[in-house]
Design an enzyme around this catalytic site. Structure first.
Site, PDB file in Angstrom:
ATOM      1  N   CYS A   2     -64.259  90.787  64.999  1.00  0.00           N
ATOM      2  CA  CYS A   2     -64.295  92.055  64.262  1.00  0.00           C
ATOM      3  C   CYS A   2     -64.619  93.227  65.195  1.00  0.00           C
ATOM      4  O   CYS A   2     -65.079  93.038  66.307  1.00  0.00           O
ATOM      5  CB  CYS A   2     -65.379  91.983  63.199  1.00  0.00           C
ATOM      6  N   ARG A  27     -58.524  92.893  69.339  1.00  0.00           N
ATOM      7  CA  ARG A  27     -59.499  91.814  69.148  1.00  0.00           C
ATOM      8  C   ARG A  27     -59.067  90.837  68.068  1.00  0.00           C
ATOM      9  O   ARG A  27     -59.635  89.761  67.920  1.00  0.00           O
ATOM     10  CB  ARG A  27     -60.856  92.416  68.788  1.00  0.00           C
ATOM     11  N   TRP A  75     -62.208  90.161  60.863  1.00  0.00           N
ATOM     12  CA  TRP A  75     -61.535  88.868  61.078  1.00  0.00           C
ATOM     13  C   TRP A  75     -62.292  87.918  60.167  1.00  0.00           C
ATOM     14  O   TRP A  75     -63.452  87.584  60.445  1.00  0.00           O
ATOM     15  CB  TRP A  75     -61.652  88.466  62.549  1.00  0.00           C
ATOM     16  N   ASN A 101     -70.595  93.023  62.257  1.00  0.00           N
ATOM     17  CA  ASN A 101     -70.003  91.913  63.030  1.00  0.00           C
ATOM     18  C   ASN A 101     -71.051  90.826  63.085  1.00  0.00           C
ATOM     19  O   ASN A 101     -72.229  91.101  63.308  1.00  0.00           O
ATOM     20  CB  ASN A 101     -69.675  92.355  64.474  1.00  0.00           C
ATOM     21  N   HIS A 512     -50.135  56.177  82.122  1.00  0.00           N
ATOM     22  CA  HIS A 512     -51.082  55.534  81.185  1.00  0.00           C
ATOM     23  C   HIS A 512     -50.797  55.956  79.752  1.00  0.00           C
ATOM     24  O   HIS A 512     -51.708  56.041  78.939  1.00  0.00           O
ATOM     25  CB  HIS A 512     -52.512  55.891  81.603  1.00  0.00           C
ATOM     26  N   LYS A 611     -59.164  87.721  70.424  1.00  0.00           N
ATOM     27  CA  LYS A 611     -59.409  87.903  71.850  1.00  0.00           C
ATOM     28  C   LYS A 611     -60.725  87.272  72.273  1.00  0.00           C
ATOM     29  O   LYS A 611     -60.846  86.731  73.340  1.00  0.00           O
ATOM     30  CB  LYS A 611     -59.421  89.394  72.216  1.00  0.00           C
TER      31      LYS A 611
HETATM   32  C1  AGP Z   1     -56.917  82.184  76.776  1.00  0.00           C
HETATM   33  O1  AGP Z   1     -55.625  82.748  76.911  1.00  0.00           O
HETATM   34  C2  AGP Z   1     -57.424  82.268  75.370  1.00  0.00           C
HETATM   35  N1  AGP Z   1     -57.358  83.575  74.835  1.00  0.00           N
HETATM   36  C3  AGP Z   1     -58.784  81.621  75.196  1.00  0.00           C
HETATM   37  O2  AGP Z   1     -58.670  80.268  75.574  1.00  0.00           O
HETATM   38  C4  AGP Z   1     -59.954  82.239  76.001  1.00  0.00           C
HETATM   39  O3  AGP Z   1     -59.809  81.951  77.363  1.00  0.00           O
HETATM   40  C5  AGP Z   1     -61.256  81.601  75.503  1.00  0.00           C
HETATM   41  O4  AGP Z   1     -61.437  81.959  74.151  1.00  0.00           O
HETATM   42  C6  AGP Z   1     -62.491  82.006  76.308  1.00  0.00           C
HETATM   43  O5  AGP Z   1     -62.729  83.390  76.169  1.00  0.00           O
HETATM   44  P1  AGP Z   1     -63.815  84.081  77.148  1.00  0.00           P
HETATM   45  O6  AGP Z   1     -63.283  83.953  78.531  1.00  0.00           O
HETATM   46  O7  AGP Z   1     -63.874  85.493  76.676  1.00  0.00           O
HETATM   47  O8  AGP Z   1     -65.109  83.355  76.975  1.00  0.00           O
END
Ligand code: AGP
Length: 616
Positions: A2, A27, A75, A101, A512, A611
């Site tokens: 959010c 976001r 969100w 938030n 495997h 995000k």
């Molecule tokens: C990566 O493209 C994704 N958006 C996601 O895996 C992201 O890397 C993950 O949520 C970690 O976010 P952060 O680096 O802000 O902790």
């Protein structure tokens, strides 16, 4: 995740709030709303859907005289996406409005008690409880600041909160516990926001609220106090504005079709910025401001425990190879959502290294808190300045990658690998790494921006490969050693951007089980630069070819032998084995970007994703 933005000053507030929400769209959200105060009370508008829809709904509202307001992009966590559940939420009388938030963990019991006390609720959200709690407190105290503070004393959970009231129309109350919130300090106007990108157009002077702090913001002043009362009542907090290093251009698309495309093409500059001032080439060592005062502590480190999520976790997996091979430090990597629930056995000279672009990922933040509880020294590699993880860890290194807007992390991942390389150099030179090796790594790091620029020139060729594979039903991605994590990173991108099921494997694992999947309709992306495990990768590629599986290969320029097995080959310039993922990931980002573009996907805001995952 959010978003919150609030304004108080002399300007018409609605356009400022809408513009702030538009800057927070990256976001991820499902609904949006505003609440403003005019001479005749409070007014609010909320919509299900995009900020543009809210802007349309606000046309002709007659609120031009309003110069104070709050706004929110939601969100959904508690309560489905709907207009009724959109923020801001209000009390029974429509005086108090709250944008929030986080999560109120004990909202059911609070809501039950409030209903028994006669309060009427209009939404399914946990946030609405806050508005009624504050309303109940206003009946017992003389001002909104204290009412919010007392209300929050009943709350368990995480919050970044902005509150306005028609009965006190000259202030915004803001409070923070575990969910980021900043104050923007301007001339004759002040702001509240969940991140700086919402307000950077109005001010670059910001104050980062810490956990358990509450602020009162007027048009020309602010004060911050501890939320809880100490032995002598509430404690005033002295806060000095910090200047944001980046500017508006950093959050504009600059002619690129998507932020992701822009951020991929920023990678050469991001590498420079991540390295700037941190390499002492003639001494073959790294100088990292954020940890220089902890040299002796770091010299004694006997094990590094890396924890992160998603792409950041993949960066940690690459860092594991680097630290063990070049710094000689035992290293383990764990997905944060697993780390925080297993019973890790810590040693007295362990270092917990948290990697996070946003610095707000709930599981990674919780893993840091868990380690701190156990007395373990914690370090962060974080991109967002002032974020929770950067503030909760004992020390750390900022990426300086600039704001990363696209949900798909690209430039931040590369910066995480750069900073991991610098950290490897830092620890290695404290240990067995020779001056010669240190200088070799330093020299190679300096060459990387130019190598990446060479790769970016292959975009048209990569676009052609994307067109061939855009309708594939699934894909397997393979790599070994430093490129086994890279196979995982590309698989994340195939899933989150192209919505194509992707199976990533350390190539030695193929026999495997997964080899059974190979047939003429199941392609494999084989990451096979000429390095210490190239011959093994070539054997894996031959095994796939023998089963008529289509192959996209990535290898080092000048190595022509894979074209006999692969229908398409991507070439990258040679560099140190430990730095190869930094160069190899760039064409693979372009490949997934162009497949997603050809499929018409919302590249910067993929379905179901945000995000920053600030909830478990
Ligand atoms: C990566 O493209 C994704 N958006 C996601 O895996 C992201 O890397 C993950 O949520 C970690 O976010 P952060 O680096 O802000 O902790």
């Amino acid at each position: 995740m959010c978003g919150i933005v609030g304004y108080i000053g002399k300007k018409e507030v609605v356009p400022i709030l809408i513009n702030g929400l538009k800057r927070l769209e990256y976001r991820g959200y499902d609904s949006a709303g505003v609440a403003v105060l005019t001479g005749n009370g409070a007014h609010s508008k909320r919509v299900l859907g995009r900020v543009a829809g809210l802007e349309d709904a606000l046309q002709g509202n007659g609120w031009q005289t309003a110069t104070i307001g709050i706004a929110h992009t939601r969100w959904a966590t508690h309560g489905k996406p709907s207009e009724a559940n959109a923020h801001p939420h209000t009390d029974c009388k429509g005086n108090i409005w709250v944008a929030h938030n986080g999560i109120v963990e004990n909202y059911q019991e609070l809501k039950k008690a409030l209903i028994e006390a006669g309060h009427e609720f209009k939404s399914e959200t946990d946030t609405e409880v806050l508005a009624h709690l504050i309303e109940a407190e206003t009946e017992k105290t003389d001002n909104l600041f204290n009412a919010v503070r007392h209300a929050l004393s009943h709350v368990r959970g995480a919050y970044g909160l902005a509150v306005i009231s028609a009965t006190e129309p000259d202030k915004i109350i803001a409070a923070r516990n575990s969910s980021p919130l900043i104050l923007g300090i301007g001339p004759e106007e002040n702001l509240v926001a969940s991140d700086a990108s919402a307000i950077i157009n109005l001010t670059k002077e910001v104050i980062y609220l810490d956990d358990n702090e509450i602020a009162e913001v007027t048009a020309d002043s602010f004060r911050v106090e501890s939320l809880e009362f100490g032995p002598h009542g509430s404690e005033k907090r002295v806060k000095h504005p910090e200047t944001i290093e980046w500017d508006e251009a950093a959050i504009a698309k600059d002619g690129h079709a998507h932020f992701m495309h822009k951020e991929i093409f920023e990678i050469p500059e991001v590498i420079r910025n991540s390295i700037r001032g941190r390499l002492i080439v003639e001494e073959g060592r790294a100088k990292l401001g954020g940890i220089e005062n902890h040299k002796d502590e770091l010299r004694d480190v006997e094990r590094v425990l890396i924890t992160a999520c998603g792409t950041a976790h993949v960066a940690g997996r690459v860092a594991e190879y680097m630290l063990e091979e070049y710094a000689g430090v035992p290293t383990e990597v764990d997905i944060a959502s697993e780390f925080r629930y297993r019973k890790p056995i810590f040693g007295k000279n362990d270092l917990l290294l948290a990697i996070s672009q946003s610095g707000e990922t709930a599981d990674t933040l919780a893993a840091v808190k868990e380690a701190k509880e156990k007395g373990v020294t914690t370090m962060g590699i974080v991109n967002v300045v002032g974020s929770s993880i950067s503030r909760d860890t004992d020390f750390g290194v900022y990426n300086h990658a600039g704001p990363e807007i696209s949900v798909a992390s690209t430039k931040a991942f590369v910066s995480q690998l750069i900073v991991s390389s610098l950290f490897t150099l830092f620890l290695g030179r404290q240990r067995e790494m020779s001056l010669t090796m240190g200088k070799r790594i330093a020299e190679e790091l300096k060459q990387l921006p130019e190598l990446v620029k060479v790769v970016l020139q292959q975009e048209d060729a990569i676009k052609a490969i994307a067109a061939k594979y855009k309708d594939m039903p699934a894909i397997m991605t393979l790599g070994r050693k430093y490129n086994a994590p890279l196979a995982a990173e590309v698989a994340i991108k195939f899933k989150e951007l192209c919505y194509i099921p992707a199976i990533d494997l350390p190539a030695g694992e193929m026999k495997h089980g997964s080899l059974a999947l190979i047939d003429k309709d199941f392609p494999t992306l084989a990451i096979a630069p000429v390095d210490s495990v190239y011959e093994k990768m070539k054997s894996n590629i031959e095994e796939i070819k023998a089963r008529v599986g289509p192959i996209i290969a990535l290898t080092t320029e000048g190595n022509d032998e894979l074209s006999q097995y692969a229908s398409d080959v991507i070439y990258i310039p040679k560099t140190l084995e430990m730095l190869t993922p930094i160069v190899a990931v760039v064409p693979l980002y372009l490949l997934t970007y162009h497949i997603a573009a050809l499929k018409g996907h919302d590249i910067d805001k993929p379905r179901n994703l945000a995000k920053s995952v600030t909830v478990e």
